[in-house]
Design a protein around this motif. Structure first.
Motif, PDB file in Angstrom:
ATOM      1  N   PRO A   1       0.800  -1.228   0.000  1.00 53.18           N
ATOM      2  CA  PRO A   1       0.000   0.000   0.000  1.00 53.18           C
ATOM      3  C   PRO A   1       0.833   1.278   0.000  1.00 53.18           C
ATOM      4  O   PRO A   1       0.401   2.303  -0.515  1.00 53.18           O
ATOM      5  CB  PRO A   1      -0.822  -0.118   1.290  1.00 53.18           C
ATOM      6  CG  PRO A   1      -0.860  -1.581   1.591  1.00 53.18           C
ATOM      7  CD  PRO A   1       0.442  -2.128   1.120  1.00 53.18           C
ATOM      8  N   GLY A   2       2.030   1.220   0.564  1.00 57.07           N
ATOM      9  CA  GLY A   2       2.854   2.427   0.621  1.00 57.07           C
ATOM     10  C   GLY A   2       3.796   2.605  -0.550  1.00 57.07           C
ATOM     11  O   GLY A   2       4.542   3.599  -0.602  1.00 57.07           O
ATOM     12  N   PHE A   3       3.763   1.666  -1.511  1.00 55.64           N
ATOM     13  CA  PHE A   3       4.736   1.737  -2.604  1.00 55.64           C
ATOM     14  C   PHE A   3       4.565   3.002  -3.448  1.00 55.64           C
ATOM     15  O   PHE A   3       5.557   3.666  -3.785  1.00 55.64           O
ATOM     16  CB  PHE A   3       4.626   0.506  -3.506  1.00 55.64           C
ATOM     17  CG  PHE A   3       5.510   0.590  -4.728  1.00 55.64           C
ATOM     18  CD1 PHE A   3       6.854   0.283  -4.622  1.00 55.64           C
ATOM     19  CD2 PHE A   3       5.009   0.998  -5.954  1.00 55.64           C
ATOM     20  CE1 PHE A   3       7.692   0.371  -5.735  1.00 55.64           C
ATOM     21  CE2 PHE A   3       5.831   1.093  -7.063  1.00 55.64           C
ATOM     22  CZ  PHE A   3       7.178   0.778  -6.957  1.00 55.64           C
ATOM     23  N   ALA A   4       3.325   3.346  -3.812  1.00 58.56           N
ATOM     24  CA  ALA A   4       3.104   4.509  -4.685  1.00 58.56           C
ATOM     25  C   ALA A   4       3.629   5.782  -4.039  1.00 58.56           C
ATOM     26  O   ALA A   4       4.233   6.630  -4.710  1.00 58.56           O
ATOM     27  CB  ALA A   4       1.624   4.646  -5.022  1.00 58.56           C
ATOM     28  N   ALA A   5       3.436   5.933  -2.734  1.00 57.40           N
ATOM     29  CA  ALA A   5       3.931   7.120  -2.040  1.00 57.40           C
ATOM     30  C   ALA A   5       5.460   7.149  -2.057  1.00 57.40           C
ATOM     31  O   ALA A   5       6.072   8.211  -2.273  1.00 57.40           O
ATOM     32  CB  ALA A   5       3.410   7.148  -0.614  1.00 57.40           C
ATOM     33  N   ASP A   6       6.082   6.000  -1.841  1.00 56.50           N
ATOM     34  CA  ASP A   6       7.544   5.937  -1.891  1.00 56.50           C
ATOM     35  C   ASP A   6       8.054   6.267  -3.287  1.00 56.50           C
ATOM     36  O   ASP A   6       9.050   6.988  -3.452  1.00 56.50           O
ATOM     37  CB  ASP A   6       8.030   4.541  -1.492  1.00 56.50           C
ATOM     38  CG  ASP A   6       7.782   4.222  -0.025  1.00 56.50           C
ATOM     39  OD1 ASP A   6       7.539   5.177   0.758  1.00 56.50           O
ATOM     40  OD2 ASP A   6       7.798   3.029   0.337  1.00 56.50           O
ATOM     41  N   ALA A   7       7.366   5.726  -4.300  1.00 59.21           N
ATOM     42  CA  ALA A   7       7.778   5.988  -5.686  1.00 59.21           C
ATOM     43  C   ALA A   7       7.608   7.465  -6.032  1.00 59.21           C
ATOM     44  O   ALA A   7       8.455   8.061  -6.706  1.00 59.21           O
ATOM     45  CB  ALA A   7       6.977   5.118  -6.643  1.00 59.21           C
ATOM     46  N   ALA A   8       6.521   8.069  -5.572  1.00 60.22           N
ATOM     47  CA  ALA A   8       6.287   9.488  -5.844  1.00 60.22           C
ATOM     48  C   ALA A   8       7.372  10.349  -5.209  1.00 60.22           C
ATOM     49  O   ALA A   8       7.875  11.308  -5.821  1.00 60.22           O
ATOM     50  CB  ALA A   8       4.908   9.904  -5.337  1.00 60.22           C
ATOM     51  N   ALA A   9       7.764  10.027  -3.990  1.00 58.30           N
ATOM     52  CA  ALA A   9       8.812  10.792  -3.315  1.00 58.30           C
ATOM     53  C   ALA A   9      10.142  10.653  -4.040  1.00 58.30           C
ATOM     54  O   ALA A   9      10.874  11.634  -4.236  1.00 58.30           O
ATOM     55  CB  ALA A   9       8.936  10.320  -1.869  1.00 58.30           C
ATOM     56  N   ARG A  10      10.450   9.426  -4.461  1.00 55.55           N
ATOM     57  CA  ARG A  10      11.710   9.186  -5.166  1.00 55.55           C
ATOM     58  C   ARG A  10      11.706   9.879  -6.521  1.00 55.55           C
ATOM     59  O   ARG A  10      12.702  10.475  -6.941  1.00 55.55           O
ATOM     60  CB  ARG A  10      11.887   7.676  -5.336  1.00 55.55           C
ATOM     61  CG  ARG A  10      13.226   7.232  -5.879  1.00 55.55           C
ATOM     62  CD  ARG A  10      14.252   7.157  -4.808  1.00 55.55           C
ATOM     63  NE  ARG A  10      15.368   6.316  -5.220  1.00 55.55           N
ATOM     64  CZ  ARG A  10      16.575   6.398  -4.705  1.00 55.55           C
ATOM     65  NH1 ARG A  10      16.819   7.268  -3.744  1.00 55.55           N
ATOM     66  NH2 ARG A  10      17.541   5.614  -5.112  1.00 55.55           N
ATOM     67  N   LEU A  11      10.586   9.817  -7.213  1.00 55.60           N
ATOM     68  CA  LEU A  11      10.472  10.461  -8.519  1.00 55.60           C
ATOM     69  C   LEU A  11      10.585  11.980  -8.387  1.00 55.60           C
ATOM     70  O   LEU A  11      11.240  12.645  -9.209  1.00 55.60           O
ATOM     71  CB  LEU A  11       9.154  10.078  -9.183  1.00 55.60           C
ATOM     72  CG  LEU A  11       8.883  10.686 -10.563  1.00 55.60           C
ATOM     73  CD1 LEU A  11       9.972  10.284 -11.558  1.00 55.60           C
ATOM     74  CD2 LEU A  11       7.515  10.237 -11.081  1.00 55.60           C
ATOM     75  N   SER A  12       9.950  12.527  -7.373  1.00 51.85           N
ATOM     76  CA  SER A  12      10.028  13.969  -7.145  1.00 51.85           C
ATOM     77  C   SER A  12      11.470  14.402  -6.923  1.00 51.85           C
ATOM     78  O   SER A  12      11.921  15.438  -7.453  1.00 51.85           O
ATOM     79  CB  SER A  12       9.161  14.352  -5.945  1.00 51.85           C
ATOM     80  OG  SER A  12       9.192  15.747  -5.722  1.00 51.85           O
ATOM     81  N   ALA A  13      12.215  13.610  -6.170  1.00 49.16           N
ATOM     82  CA  ALA A  13      13.624  13.924  -5.931  1.00 49.16           C
ATOM     83  C   ALA A  13      14.423  13.854  -7.230  1.00 49.16           C
ATOM     84  O   ALA A  13      15.320  14.674  -7.474  1.00 49.16           O
ATOM     85  CB  ALA A  13      14.199  12.958  -4.893  1.00 49.16           C
ATOM     86  N   LEU A  14      14.097  12.879  -8.079  1.00 52.57           N
ATOM     87  CA  LEU A  14      14.780  12.756  -9.364  1.00 52.57           C
ATOM     88  C   LEU A  14      14.497  13.976 -10.242  1.00 52.57           C
ATOM     89  O   LEU A  14      15.411  14.549 -10.848  1.00 52.57           O
ATOM     90  CB  LEU A  14      14.330  11.470 -10.061  1.00 52.57           C
ATOM     91  CG  LEU A  14      14.913  11.195 -11.459  1.00 52.57           C
ATOM     92  CD1 LEU A  14      16.432  11.075 -11.401  1.00 52.57           C
ATOM     93  CD2 LEU A  14      14.301   9.919 -12.051  1.00 52.57           C
TER      94      LEU A  14
END
Length: 398
Positions: free
Chosen positions: A340-353
């Motif tokens: 359930p938390g994967f999308a939030a983690d991916a969004a944070a990582r993508l934002s940093a990229l």
């Protein structure tokens, strides 16, 4: 493609022929650099090598033209021709060896026909039980049956070819029952076609009707749970200031209920243009700020190599294939997990990229893509032909 000062034929056939000629030159150059003679092309009358007639039957393979398998078949045709061999598509014509790629019912028939003609059979293991799951309605229930079917197909080969060490490990399991040699050969990428183009950034935003400074993230593939589309839509929802574009589609009749819901409720910053031409796809890779590939299972993933070849920063899910072959921070940035938390983690990582907070890996990605360029794949395919016995061993250097 390079512009020519002289008039050249136009149209898809002419473009393909020019790409094949270009690839053949690259293969010849590679052989000369390593002190070898060019396979299939006579550099002098004493060193001419056998030219093969390689059967790549059309049949039901026409149904896979818009899939990764379809792209792999097109790449095989290009590398076969670049080696100086002839591509045969009609099984009633003479042929020396057959490539079989699809899990369709005509594949064992082509294998039996080749055996009757006493011709060797190369079977490409593109699919596994693992990557069949989370694909179409009922695919998880049918996955064990699908595995038994493809295992039967793979056992028709005198040799099996699979695109990665990871997929070789999967199909080497006892449940597949393969006793023939298994070779690893990347599906490859044409790095002379897929290459960086700074001017594509402005053109992509114009084509999408966006402001020049808009941030664009793309993904490519069929709209399947396995391809990560559910998480991708949620990442787009979490980053409304970014435009997300998914190229490719799946027949609506084959969409699972959860994918239908995700597409129907996708936020306005998530766009689904469908299929585009290779030139448009190259523009998209080169013009995007990031390639977000959240697939849950792959045997290789040609689209990732295309993105890396174009110098596109890539964020991928840390599936075993990518975690082991290209660890996080080497060629791609990665996000682990599938909950359930994967999308939030991916969004944070993508934002940093997107904000430039992560290391720029694009030069390393481009170099890695050049390592699986079609010219390299061609030379390795020639060695598989030798190992299969359809070509004589390479002459020893004096």
């Amino acid at each position: 493609m390079k512009n020519r000062a002289v008039a050249r034929p136009h149209g898809p056939g002419a473009r393909l022929q020019r790409r094949i000629e270009q690839l053949a030159r690259r293969v010849r150059t590679g052989h000369r650099a390593s002190g070898q003679k060019t396979a299939g092309i006579a550099e002098d009358s004493d060193h001419a090598e056998q030219q093969l007639r390689v059967l790549l039957p059309r049949g039901l393979a026409r149904l896979a033209t818009q899939s990764g398998i379809g792209a792999a078949i097109r790449h095989q045709e290009e590398v076969v021709r670049s080696l100086g061999h002839e591509v045969v598509t009609n099984p009633l014509r003479r042929f020396d060896i057959v490539h079989l790629n699809t899990p369709f019912p005509d594949t064992p028939l082509f294998a039996a026909w080749a055996r009757l003609r006493r011709r060797p059979v190369l079977v490409w293991a593109h699919s596994t039980e693992d990557d069949f799951r989370d694909s179409f309605p009922g695919s998880n229930t049918l996955a064990p049956t699908f595995r038994r079917w493809i295992a039967f197909l793979y056992r028709r080969g005198d040799a099996v070819v699979t695109p990665s060490e990871y997929s070789r490990d999967l199909v080497s399991a006892p449940k597949y029952g393969i006793t023939a040699p298994i070779h690893v050969l990347s599906n490859g990428v044409d790095t002379t076609f897929f290459q960086p183009d700074p001017g594509a950034r402005a053109r992509l935003r114009t084509s999408l009707g966006l402001e020049p400074g808009a941030k664009v993230v793309l993904s490519v593939g069929m709209q399947l749970v396995r391809k990560g589309i559910l998480d991708w839509v949620e990442v787009a929802r979490a980053l409304p200031e970014v435009t997300f574009v998914w190229y490719g589609r799946t027949d609506e009749r084959l969409l699972t209920a959860d994918v239908r819901r995700a597409l129907g409720s996708a936020p306005p910053n998530a766009l689904f243009p469908g299929y585009i031409t290779p030139v448009q796809l190259r523009e998209a890779y080169c013009g995007a700020d990031a390639f977000c590939f959240l697939t849950k299972e792959e045997t290789e993933g040609i689209v990732l190599w295309e993105a890396l070849a174009c110098g596109t920063p890539a964020l991928v899910r840390a599936i075993p294939l990518y975690r082991d072959r290209m660890p996080d921070g080497v060629l791609t940035h990665q996000v682990a997990g599938d909950g359930p938390g994967f999308a939030a983690d991916a969004a944070a990582r993508l934002s940093a990229l997107l904000d430039g907070e992560l290391e720029d890996l694009t030069s390393a990605g481009r170099r890695a893509a050049e390592g699986v360029d079609l010219s390299q794949v061609a030379q390795q395919l020639q060695e598989i032909y030798r190992a299969t016995g359809v070509l004589a061993p390479a002459p020893q250097a004096d």
